[in-house]
Design a protein around this motif. Structure first.
Motif, mmCIF file in Angstrom:
data_model
loop_
_atom_site.group_PDB
_atom_site.id
_atom_site.type_symbol
_atom_site.label_atom_id
_atom_site.label_comp_id
_atom_site.label_asym_id
_atom_site.label_seq_id
_atom_site.Cartn_x
_atom_site.Cartn_y
_atom_site.Cartn_z
ATOM 1 N N VAL A 164 47.072 52.085 18.777
ATOM 2 C CA VAL A 164 48.260 52.658 19.784
ATOM 3 C C VAL A 164 47.814 53.616 20.555
ATOM 4 N N SER A 165 46.652 54.464 20.190
ATOM 5 C CA SER A 165 46.105 55.474 21.070
ATOM 6 C C SER A 165 45.261 54.804 22.146
ATOM 7 N N ALA A 166 44.541 53.896 21.524
ATOM 8 C CA ALA A 166 43.646 53.060 22.608
ATOM 9 C C ALA A 166 44.373 52.279 23.668
ATOM 10 N N VAL A 167 45.568 51.850 23.087
ATOM 11 C CA VAL A 167 46.537 50.981 24.141
ATOM 12 C C VAL A 167 46.983 52.203 25.060
ATOM 13 N N SER A 168 47.267 53.552 24.719
ATOM 14 C CA SER A 168 47.630 54.443 25.549
ATOM 15 C C SER A 168 46.482 54.615 26.651
ATOM 16 N N VAL A 169 45.323 54.858 25.980
ATOM 17 C CA VAL A 169 44.161 55.388 26.771
ATOM 18 C C VAL A 169 43.811 54.126 27.924
ATOM 19 N N SER A 170 44.024 52.792 27.175
ATOM 20 C CA SER A 170 43.790 51.737 28.496
ATOM 21 C C SER A 170 44.765 51.768 29.493
ATOM 22 N N GLN A 171 46.123 52.033 29.135
ATOM 23 C CA GLN A 171 47.223 52.089 30.040
ATOM 24 C C GLN A 171 46.735 53.287 31.133
ATOM 25 N N ALA A 172 46.057 54.184 30.557
ATOM 26 C CA ALA A 172 45.959 55.379 31.474
ATOM 27 C C ALA A 172 44.596 54.906 32.476
ATOM 28 N N ASN A 173 43.947 54.175 32.049
ATOM 29 C CA ASN A 173 42.744 53.647 32.775
ATOM 30 C C ASN A 173 43.250 52.591 33.882
ATOM 31 N N ILE A 174 44.299 52.015 33.437
ATOM 32 C CA ILE A 174 44.624 51.054 34.357
ATOM 33 C C ILE A 174 45.413 51.889 35.586
ATOM 34 N N GLN A 175 46.029 52.883 35.120
ATOM 35 C CA GLN A 175 46.828 53.704 36.114
ATOM 36 C C GLN A 175 45.761 54.489 36.699
ATOM 37 N N GLY A 176 44.401 54.872 36.427
ATOM 38 C CA GLY A 176 43.592 55.396 37.058
ATOM 39 C C GLY A 176 42.838 54.553 38.234
ATOM 40 N N THR A 177 42.447 53.213 37.651
ATOM 41 C CA THR A 177 42.075 52.236 38.500
ATOM 42 C C THR A 177 42.872 51.735 39.676
ATOM 43 N N GLU A 178 44.122 51.864 39.350
ATOM 44 C CA GLU A 178 45.128 51.247 40.426
ATOM 45 C C GLU A 178 44.929 52.282 41.461
ATOM 46 N N ALA A 179 44.929 53.762 41.031
ATOM 47 C CA ALA A 179 44.866 54.739 42.055
ATOM 48 C C ALA A 179 43.758 54.533 42.802
ATOM 49 N N ASP A 180 42.562 54.369 41.947
ATOM 50 C CA ASP A 180 41.142 54.255 42.663
ATOM 51 C C ASP A 180 41.304 52.960 43.850
ATOM 52 N N VAL A 181 41.730 51.930 43.394
ATOM 53 C CA VAL A 181 42.172 50.863 44.503
ATOM 54 C C VAL A 181 42.831 51.217 45.405
ATOM 55 N N THR A 182 43.957 51.822 45.403
ATOM 56 C CA THR A 182 44.630 52.585 46.304
ATOM 57 C C THR A 182 43.823 53.493 47.404
ATOM 58 N N ALA A 185 32.720 47.629 49.636
ATOM 59 C CA ALA A 185 32.056 47.669 48.216
ATOM 60 C C ALA A 185 32.848 48.375 47.319
ATOM 61 N N GLN A 186 33.171 49.716 47.469
ATOM 62 C CA GLN A 186 33.826 50.407 46.806
ATOM 63 C C GLN A 186 35.369 49.829 46.302
ATOM 64 N N GLN A 187 35.897 49.336 47.209
ATOM 65 C CA GLN A 187 37.034 48.608 46.834
ATOM 66 C C GLN A 187 36.964 47.360 46.034
ATOM 67 N N GLU A 188 35.841 46.559 46.265
ATOM 68 C CA GLU A 188 35.762 45.519 45.397
ATOM 69 C C GLU A 188 35.264 46.099 43.754
ATOM 70 N N ARG A 189 34.582 47.077 43.625
ATOM 71 C CA ARG A 189 34.496 47.800 42.413
ATOM 72 C C ARG A 189 35.729 48.342 41.802
ATOM 73 N N SER A 190 36.471 49.028 42.460
ATOM 74 C CA SER A 190 37.890 49.343 42.026
ATOM 75 C C SER A 190 38.810 48.270 41.437
ATOM 76 N N ARG A 191 38.733 47.217 42.516
ATOM 77 C CA ARG A 191 39.374 46.032 41.803
ATOM 78 C C ARG A 191 38.801 45.368 40.605
ATOM 79 N N ALA A 192 37.530 45.201 40.448
ATOM 80 C CA ALA A 192 36.996 44.863 39.287
ATOM 81 C C ALA A 192 37.243 45.581 38.066
#
Length: 402
Positions: A114-132, A216-223
Motif C-alpha cells: 500500500v505504501s508502494a502504491v502511495s509512492v507510485s501515486q506521488a510519482n504520478i503526480q510529480g511526473t504530471e507536474a513535470d509534464v506541465t 525532448a524534456q517534454q517527451e521524457r516527462s511524458r515517458a
C-alpha cells in the motif's frame, strides 16, 4: 325341651343371618376400597440407566470403579492414555499460532504494498507536474524562437539597408558628392549591422536549440508519466487481501476445540449419583469409541411401574399418594406419588395381529378368557434408599388417594 330346641334354632338362624350379612357387608366394603384405592403386586422397581462408552479410543490406563460400586456425581470412572491427544492439542495450538503469524506477516507485506502504491501515486503526480512544466518550457522556447526570428529579420533588414547605403555612397566619394566621414560612418554602420545580424542569427539558433531541448524534456516527462502509471497499476495489482488466510481461522479454531475436546474425554466422570453395574473391562484393555464398558444406574430417582387393569384407571390420577413395598423388605413401606398413567400398550397379537413395536408390552395371563388390559402407572418413590432399590425388583403398590 321342645321350647329350648326351638329357641336354639331361632338363635342359630339369627346368628347365621348375621354372619352372612356381615360377610356381605365386609365384601362390599372390601370391594369399595379395592376399587376406590386399587392395589397390585404386578409392579417392578425401575430407574434410568445409561451405557458408558468412551468417545475416544486408546489403552485404558486407569479404571477407578468396580462392579456394583456406588459413585457420586463427578467421581472419576476411568482414564484413557491421553498422550496422543495431548500431542494433537499441541499441534493444533501450533497450527493456530502459525496461521496468526502468517496473517501478521501478510498484514505487514500489504502495508508495504500500500505504501508502494502511495509512492507510485506521488510519482504520478510529480511526473504530471513535470509534464506541465515541460509544456510551459516548450511554449517559452517557441516564443523565444519567434522573438529571435523577428530580431533576426530586423537585423537583416537593417544590415541590408546599411550595406545598400554603403554601396550607394561609395561611388559618390570620387565625385565629391559625399565626404569621407559619411562613407566611414556608412561603412561602420554596415559592419555593426552585420555583427548584429550574426548575433541575431546566433540567438535564433540558440532559441531553436532550446526549443529542441524543451521538446525532448517534454517527451521524457511524458515517458516518465507513462512509466509511473504502469508502476502504479502494478503496485495496485500486487496488493493482496487477508481474506483467504482469515477464512482459515474458523477451521483452525475448530481443530483446536476438537483436540481439546478429545483430550478432555480421556477422563470420564460420573454424570450423576449412580450405581455401576455390568462392568466388562479391566485396566490395560484397549477401549474403542462407542463400545460400552459398563452401565450406570441413575440413583437419584426411582420409580415403581405398576400394571393396573383398565377398569381401575378411573380411580387413579397424577399426584395421588401411594404406598410402595418391595419384596426384599416387605415390612417397610415407602411413600410415592403417581407421576403418569400409560396411554398405550402393545396390542394383543391374538386379537389384532402383529403390529409394529414401540409401546410397553404387558402380558395377559389367560388366552381363552377375555381379560382386561393392564396399563403401566409410573410412581415416583420419595426418598428411596440407595442401597435397597434394584432395577426390576418386585414391588407391591397401594393407592392412598390425594
Amino acid at each position: 325341651m321342645k321350647s329350648d330346641n326351638k329357641t336354639g334354632k331361632i338363635v342359630g338362624a339369627v346368628f347365621s343371618a348375621a354372619i352372612v350379612t356381615g360377610a356381605v357387608a365386609l365384601g362390599l366394603v372390601v370391594m369399595y376400597y379395592t376399587n376406590r384405592y386399587p392395589r397390585t403386586d404386578d409392579a417392578e422397581i425401575v430407574a434410568n440407566f445409561i451405557g458408558i462408552a468412551p468417545q475416544v479410543e486408546g489403552p485404558l490406563v486407569r479404571l477407578a470403579v468396580h462392579d456394583n460400586q456406588f459413585v457420586k456425581q463427578g467421581d472419576l470412572l476411568f482414564e484413557i492414555d491421553d498422550r496422543p491427544y495431548q500431542y494433537a492439542l499441541e499441534r493444533a495450538i501450533s497450527d493456530q499460532a502459525a496461521l496468526e503469524g502468517q496473517i501478521e506477516d501478510e498484514r505487514r507485506r500489504i502495508a508495504a504494498l500500500v505504501s508502494a502504491v502511495s509512492v507510485s501515486q506521488a510519482n504520478i503526480q510529480g511526473t504530471e507536474a513535470d509534464v506541465t512544466r515541460s509544456a510551459a518550457t516548450v511554449d517559452q522556447a517557441r516564443a523565444d524562437v519567434a522573438n529571435a526570428g523577428q530580431a533576426g529579420s530586423r537585423a537583416k533588414a537593417e544590415w541590408t539597408y546599411a550595406n545598400n547605403n554603403l554601396h550607394r555612397i561609395e561611388p559618390l566619394l570620387s565625385k565629391q558628392f559625399v565626404t569621407v566621414d559619411q562613407v566611414d560612418r556608412a561603412r561602420t554602420t554596415e559592419v555593426a549591422q552585420a555583427q548584429a545580424l550574426k548575433q541575431a542569427e546566433s540567438q535564433l539558433q540558440l532559441a531553436q536549440a532550446g526549443l529542441q531541448s524543451a521538446l525532448a524534456q517534454q517527451e521524457r516527462s511524458r515517458a516518465m508519466l507513462v512509466q509511473s502509471n504502469a508502476q502504479h497499476e502494478q503496485a495496485q495489482h500486487a496488493v493482496t487481501t487477508l481474506e483467504p488466510l482469515v477464512k482459515q481461522r474458523g477451521a483452525r479454531a475448530s481443530a483446536l476445540k476438537n483436540a481439546r475436546y478429545n483430550l478432555d474425554n480421556c477422563r470420564v466422570y460420573a454424570p450423576f449419583d449412580a450405581r455401576v453395574t455390568n462392568l466388562t473391562i479391566s485396566e490395560g484393555a484397549y477401549a474403542h469409541v462407542g463400545q460400552q464398558m459398563f452401565t450406570l444406574i441413575d440413583a437419584r430417582v426411582w420409580w415403581a411401574v405398576a400394571n393396573f387393569r383398565e377398569g381401575q384407571l378411573q380411580h387413579i390420577a397424577s399426584g395421588m399418594r401411594v404406598d410402595v413395598y418391595v419384596m426384599s423388605k416387605p415390612d417397610v413401606h415407602f411413600s410415592g406419588v403417581v407421576d403418569s398413567i400409560g396411554f398405550g400398550v402393545t396390542p394383543d397379537a391374538d386379537l389384532v395381529g402383529r403390529l409394529e413395536p414401540g409401546l410397553p408390552e404387558v402380558q395377559r395371563t389367560l388366552n381363552w378368557v377375555h381379560l382386561a388390559s393392564r396399563y403401566p402407572v409410573r410412581i415416583r418413590v420419595e426418598n428411596p434408599p440407595a442401597d435397597l432399590f434394584r432395577v426390576s425388583e418386585s414391588a407391591v403398590v397401594v393407592m392412598r388417594g390425594r
